[in-house]
Design a protein around this motif. Structure first.
Motif, mmCIF file in Angstrom:
data_model
loop_
_atom_site.group_PDB
_atom_site.id
_atom_site.type_symbol
_atom_site.label_atom_id
_atom_site.label_comp_id
_atom_site.label_asym_id
_atom_site.label_seq_id
_atom_site.Cartn_x
_atom_site.Cartn_y
_atom_site.Cartn_z
ATOM 1 N N PRO A 1 28.288 -64.547 -36.417
ATOM 2 C CA PRO A 1 29.611 -63.459 -36.910
ATOM 3 C C PRO A 1 29.449 -62.171 -36.226
ATOM 4 N N MET A 2 28.292 -61.487 -35.919
ATOM 5 C CA MET A 2 28.071 -60.350 -35.527
ATOM 6 C C MET A 2 28.280 -60.125 -33.879
ATOM 7 N N ASP A 3 28.612 -61.385 -33.280
ATOM 8 C CA ASP A 3 28.565 -61.205 -31.700
ATOM 9 C C ASP A 3 29.694 -60.345 -31.352
ATOM 10 N N LYS A 4 31.083 -60.371 -31.974
ATOM 11 C CA LYS A 4 32.072 -59.642 -31.616
ATOM 12 C C LYS A 4 31.827 -58.393 -31.789
ATOM 13 N N LEU A 5 31.271 -58.028 -32.795
ATOM 14 C CA LEU A 5 30.944 -56.210 -33.029
ATOM 15 C C LEU A 5 29.959 -55.869 -32.172
ATOM 16 N N ILE A 6 29.108 -56.663 -31.705
ATOM 17 C CA ILE A 6 27.987 -56.307 -30.677
ATOM 18 C C ILE A 6 28.671 -56.190 -29.354
ATOM 19 N N ALA A 7 29.594 -57.171 -29.254
ATOM 20 C CA ALA A 7 30.168 -57.084 -27.739
ATOM 21 C C ALA A 7 31.069 -55.422 -27.834
ATOM 22 N N VAL A 8 31.336 -54.998 -28.693
ATOM 23 C CA VAL A 8 31.958 -53.814 -28.783
ATOM 24 C C VAL A 8 31.250 -52.657 -28.125
ATOM 25 N N PHE A 9 30.105 -52.733 -28.433
ATOM 26 C CA PHE A 9 29.191 -51.792 -27.863
ATOM 27 C C PHE A 9 29.093 -51.742 -26.562
ATOM 28 N N TYR A 10 29.175 -52.726 -25.713
ATOM 29 C CA TYR A 10 28.978 -52.669 -24.365
ATOM 30 C C TYR A 10 30.534 -52.816 -23.489
ATOM 31 N N SER A 11 31.297 -53.219 -24.020
ATOM 32 C CA SER A 11 32.630 -53.542 -23.353
ATOM 33 C C SER A 11 33.621 -52.466 -23.780
ATOM 34 N N LEU A 12 33.447 -51.545 -24.976
ATOM 35 C CA LEU A 12 34.429 -50.475 -25.072
ATOM 36 C C LEU A 12 33.255 -49.164 -25.509
ATOM 37 N N GLY A 13 32.216 -49.357 -26.143
ATOM 38 C CA GLY A 13 31.473 -48.065 -26.643
ATOM 39 C C GLY A 13 31.029 -47.400 -25.477
ATOM 40 N N THR A 14 30.182 -48.316 -24.386
ATOM 41 C CA THR A 14 29.378 -47.422 -23.469
ATOM 42 C C THR A 14 30.108 -46.679 -22.379
ATOM 43 N N PRO A 15 31.405 -47.598 -21.989
ATOM 44 C CA PRO A 15 32.301 -46.638 -21.053
ATOM 45 C C PRO A 15 33.009 -45.330 -21.575
ATOM 46 N N LEU A 16 32.844 -45.204 -23.139
ATOM 47 C CA LEU A 16 33.259 -44.073 -23.626
ATOM 48 C C LEU A 16 32.240 -43.073 -23.935
ATOM 49 N N LEU A 17 31.041 -43.638 -24.069
ATOM 50 C CA LEU A 17 30.017 -42.602 -24.130
ATOM 51 C C LEU A 17 29.177 -42.056 -22.885
ATOM 52 N N ASN A 18 29.230 -43.068 -21.973
ATOM 53 C CA ASN A 18 28.760 -42.514 -20.579
ATOM 54 C C ASN A 18 29.496 -40.928 -20.265
ATOM 55 N N PRO A 19 30.729 -40.710 -20.200
ATOM 56 C CA PRO A 19 31.274 -39.324 -19.777
ATOM 57 C C PRO A 19 30.606 -38.190 -20.624
ATOM 58 N N LEU A 20 30.475 -38.582 -21.982
ATOM 59 C CA LEU A 20 29.841 -37.765 -23.061
ATOM 60 C C LEU A 20 28.550 -37.371 -22.712
ATOM 61 N N ILE A 21 27.737 -38.365 -22.366
ATOM 62 C CA ILE A 21 26.461 -38.046 -22.032
ATOM 63 C C ILE A 21 26.165 -37.612 -20.619
ATOM 64 N N TYR A 22 26.650 -37.739 -19.626
ATOM 65 C CA TYR A 22 26.608 -37.167 -18.363
ATOM 66 C C TYR A 22 27.397 -35.771 -18.313
ATOM 67 N N THR A 23 28.052 -35.426 -19.123
ATOM 68 C CA THR A 23 28.590 -34.075 -18.962
ATOM 69 C C THR A 23 28.089 -33.154 -19.967
ATOM 70 N N LEU A 24 27.735 -33.492 -21.140
ATOM 71 C CA LEU A 24 27.219 -32.624 -22.289
ATOM 72 C C LEU A 24 25.821 -32.402 -22.115
ATOM 73 N N ARG A 25 25.154 -33.404 -21.151
ATOM 74 C CA ARG A 25 23.683 -33.169 -20.832
ATOM 75 C C ARG A 25 23.482 -32.535 -19.426
ATOM 76 N N ASN A 26 24.545 -32.235 -18.638
ATOM 77 C CA ASN A 26 24.473 -32.048 -17.239
ATOM 78 C C ASN A 26 25.236 -30.632 -16.969
ATOM 79 N N ALA A 27 24.303 -29.545 -16.804
ATOM 80 C CA ALA A 27 24.836 -28.359 -16.650
ATOM 81 C C ALA A 27 25.734 -28.014 -15.304
ATOM 82 N N GLU A 28 25.391 -28.878 -14.409
ATOM 83 C CA GLU A 28 26.068 -28.501 -13.072
ATOM 84 C C GLU A 28 27.348 -29.292 -13.376
#
Length: 310
Positions: free
Chosen positions: A264-291
């Motif tokens: 039952p949790m497969d669909k929710l888990i898939a949300v993390f890598y299909s929708l969550g990661t593409p959203l979080l990547n810009p935040l992680i790379y910009t907020l933690r990168n001064a350059e």
């Protein structure tokens, strides 16, 4: 192979069938996708416009943001539209195209993450040879190999999908087409196909994850010989990469390295890598990168100055 199929379309059940929850899904996915597009396109524009971000790390970050944008686009727009419909139908051909694009850009992201880890390893452990090893030509060749490898992986997924006979039912208990939920609809023994799926997607996920963790462990171990300032800067970069790797590979390994059973949790888990990661990547790379943040500020100032001149 498609000639053996009686199914011409599939019905996607989505994350929920409740009308109120479907509206919540619409808002959440729409905002998530909008954030993904804005964040990744901002990084792409900044890297292309800034001379200060000409190092191999940002060359690979450009392609990571590009793959994130396309990876999310292969899922989110259709999911947004489907959440407004009573019956979300997708044709057989569209389903196969979605399987290809999803795996192509997902695999490309995996390979780019490996290249970014290799870049950090050379920069930190082989600083004197960094320029020679990670030349623009070498980086371009590595990215080209990543694109070819992703294409080979995706074509394998398509071959496996087309080898499945579908006689009905045609209801997919998921919010996008993927080989795993398609296996449960096939009207034949899928043991061999599932074995090939695990040996393909599963092996890529596990081997890549282990390689990345080993490379970052070596990098972190080598930092003990560096100065406090360079150690702090390298740690900041590596930690952001490790966060991305864990968020992306954790759910992928759970989905693609097990027998053909659904939970039952497969669909929710898939949300993390299909929708969550593409959203979080810009935040992680910009907020933690001064350059990157400084380059964005300069780009914004230039735009304001050009607007004032007009």
């Amino acid at each position: 192979m498609q000639l053996n199929n009686n199914v011409t379309e599939f019905i996607l059940l989505g994350l929920t069938q409740d009308p109120l929850r479907k509206k919540i899904v619409f808002v959440a996915v729409f905002m998530s996708y909008l954030g993904t597009l804005l964040g990744n396109l901002l990084i792409i524009t900044t890297i292309k416009s800034s001379q200060a971000l000409g190092s191999p790390m940002y060359f690979f970050l450009f392609y990571l943001s590009l793959s994130d944008t396309c990876f999310s686009t292969s899922i989110a727009p259709r999911m947004i539209v489907d959440s407004l419909l009573k019956k979300a139908a997708i044709s057989f051909s569209e389903c196969i195209i979605q399987v290809f694009s999803f795996h192509f850009f997902g695999c490309l992201e995996i390979f780019i993450l490996i290249l970014m880890a290799a870049d950090r390893y050379v920069a930190i452990c082989k600083p004197l040879h960094y320029t020679a090893i990670m030349s623009h030509r070498v980086c371009s060749i590595l990215v080209a190999v990543a694109w070819v490898g992703s294409c080979v992986h995706s074509l394998t997924q398509i071959f496996l999908a087309l080898s499945l006979p579908f006689c009905g039912p045609n209801v997919i208990d998921h919010y996008f087409c993927d080989l795993e939920p398609l296996l449960s609809l096939a009207c034949s023994d899928t043991y061999v196909i599932n074995l090939l799926l695990v040996s393909n997607s599963g092996a890529i996920c596990i081997v890549s994850f282990v390689m990345l963790m080993i490379s970052y462990a070596i990098i972190l171990h080598s930092l003990r010989n560096h100065s406090a300032e360079s150690r702090k800067k390298a740690l900041s970069t590596c930690i952001s990469h490790i966060i991305v790797v864990i968020l992306f590979f954790g759910p992928c390994i759970f989905i693609y390295t097990r027998p053909a059973t659904t939970f039952p949790m497969d669909k929710l888990i898939a949300v993390f890598y299909s929708l969550g990661t593409p959203l979080l990547n810009p935040l992680i790379y910009t907020l933690r990168n001064a350059e990157v943040k400084n380059a964005m500020k300069k780009l914004w100032r230039k735009k304001l100055i050009s607007d004032d001149v007009r």
